[in-house]
Design an enzyme around this catalytic site. Structure first.
Site, PDB file in Angstrom:
ATOM      1  N   GLY A 210       0.486  -1.177  -0.164  1.00 38.78           N
ATOM      2  CA  GLY A 210       0.024  -0.241  -0.128  1.00 38.78           C
ATOM      3  C   GLY A 210       0.643   1.090   0.042  1.00 38.78           C
ATOM      4  CB  CYS A 211       0.334   5.076  -1.646  1.00 40.58           C
ATOM      5  SG  CYS A 211      -1.554   5.234  -0.594  1.00 40.58           S
ATOM      6  CE1 TYR A 212      -1.852   8.564   3.955  1.00 40.41           C
ATOM      7  CE2 TYR A 212      -3.449   6.916   3.809  1.00 40.41           C
ATOM      8  CZ  TYR A 212      -3.301   7.805   3.666  1.00 40.41           C
ATOM      9  OH  TYR A 212      -3.674   9.945   3.718  1.00 40.41           O
TER      10      TYR A 212
ATOM     11  CB  THR B 200       5.217   2.311   0.174  1.00 40.29           C
ATOM     12  OG1 THR B 200       4.369   1.174  -0.144  1.00 40.29           O
ATOM     13  CG2 THR B 200       6.339   2.280  -0.772  1.00 40.29           C
TER      14      THR B 200
END
Ligand SMILES: NC(=O)c1ccc[n+]([C@@H]2O[C@H](COP(=O)([O-])OP(=O)(O)OC[C@H]3O[C@@H](n4cnc5c(N)ncnc54)[C@H](OP(=O)(O)O)[C@@H]3O)[C@@H](O)[C@H]2O)c1
Length: 334
Positions: A148-150, A152
């Site tokens: 996921g982005c958060y 990472t």
């Protein structure tokens, strides 16, 4: 290498296509989305005119498998796990951008995503695609759970300190541009609602919290507990995470600096800024994660920044593909 992008009209799908078109070793051979009537992709997104004139239609899995060897699933969770088993059974390399294959404990997935998992067999063999920590496993993977982005940016910013047991009482205060939520048609996701606005959401039950905890616990070899509050800011892309923590003993900035340098010495997409704190403008449009920190007494503030659609999704997916297929890790990404 022929590749397919499923979910081509979404934010991450569009970004993937932009990166794949620049990639020296791949050719996009199949596209699909949930779409009323088939049409040229360049009609939907005119900036691809003359660069990619493939037809985008509703999914036809047999056709995708016939036309491509590597399959990118840029789809909502639940949809990914209904398509992935077919491609895995055909021996394709599958890189899934959704959360469907990220969790080792299926109960945690089912609690935070409020749905039953339908593909436990592949969940077991999926590899979490964070190259900075799992490269040996990624090299052998057939199914990648792209992070996921958060998670990472949070994991990359915190791992060296957690691994060395130097930080406690961690609070991740993260801000994301509006594309983080996908091309959602709801009013509250529209530009006029988000422009000039800023708000926090899900301070205790955001679905990325258990992902961050799972991976940081695995990397550090200790049970990690932390707080995480996401915010939406009036920008299209980018995540900036400001992370607060207490140091478990007095350490110098140069000691912390060398921990990060050692950890990321072979990571082409982590840039260590030392005392300078990262800014969105410096990472947006790139696959880099910038990390900086400052220390006062036994308190530390770490700041990490990424482009959520690139290092937080499509760029990282291509980085994983490069590692698996033996291409230079940075191909198409610099
Ligand atoms: N946005 C981010 O920053 C980000 C970062 C990391 C990971 N992710 C994950 O990546 C995935 C895609 O995210 P996104 O932001 O690109 O979402 P999005 O903008 O909502 O795009 C989703 C794509 O999937 C298509 N789709 C939906 N249901 C489908 C179905 N049943 N069959 C075929 N296609 C279908 C959509 O088509 P239509 O548009 O025609 O409905 C669209 O092309 C999600 O799982 C998300 O959690 C997103």
């Amino acid at each position: 290498m022929k590749v397919a992008v499923l979910g081509a009209t979404g934010f991450t799908g569009e970004t993937l296509i932009e990166i794949l078109l620049r990639h020296p070793k791949v050719k996009i051979s199949y596209l699909c989305a949930k779409i009323d009537k088939p049409q040229k992709f360049s009609k939907i997104f005119p900036h691809f005119k003359g660069r990619l004139d493939l037809i985008c239609a509703n999914p036809d899995l047999e056709k995708a498998a016939k036309l491509a060897e590597t399959i990118f699933l840029a789809l909502p969770h639940r949809v990914s796990q209904s398509f992935a088993p077919f491609f895995v059974s055909k021996g394709k390399l599958v890189i899934d951008l959704s959360a469907d294959y990220r969790f080792k404990k299926v109960k945690v997935y089912e609690q935070f995503y409020q749905t039953k998992h339908q593909d436990l067999a592949n969940l077991k063999q999926a590899v979490y695609g964070l190259p900075e920590f799992y490269k040996p496993k990624i090299k052998k993977a057939k199914l990648i759970a792209n992070p996921g982005c958060y998670p990472t940016v949070s994991i990359l910013s915190l791992a060296p300190l957690l691994e060395s047991g130097l930080i406690k009482n961690v609070i991740i205060d993260a801000k994301s541009g509006v594309s983080g939520a996908g091309r959602n048609p709801d009013l509250s996701y529209r530009y006029e609602y988000k422009d000039g606005n800023c708000f926090s959401y899900k301070p205790f039950e955001h679905q990325h919290l258990p992902e961050i905890v799972q991976v940081l616990s695995q990397i550090s070899g200790r049970k990690v507990s932390l707080r995480f509050t996401p915010h939406v800011i009036p920008a299209k892309v980018g995540i900036l995470a400001t992370i607060y923590g207490d140091l478990t003993k007095k350490v110098s900035e140069s000691k912390v600096n060398s921990l990060y340098e050692k950890c990321y010495k072979k990571a082409p997409f982590v840039r260590l800024l030392k005392r300078k704190l990262p800014q969105l403008k410096e990472v947006v449009g790139t696959n880099f994660c910038d990390i900086g920190f400052q220390i006062k007494d036994k308190k530390i503030v770490i700041v990490g920044a990424i482009d959520n659609l690139i290092k937080g999704a499509a760029g990282q997916a291509v980085q994983n593909m490069n590692i698996i297929l033996g291409y230079p890790e940075t191909a198409g990404l610099l």
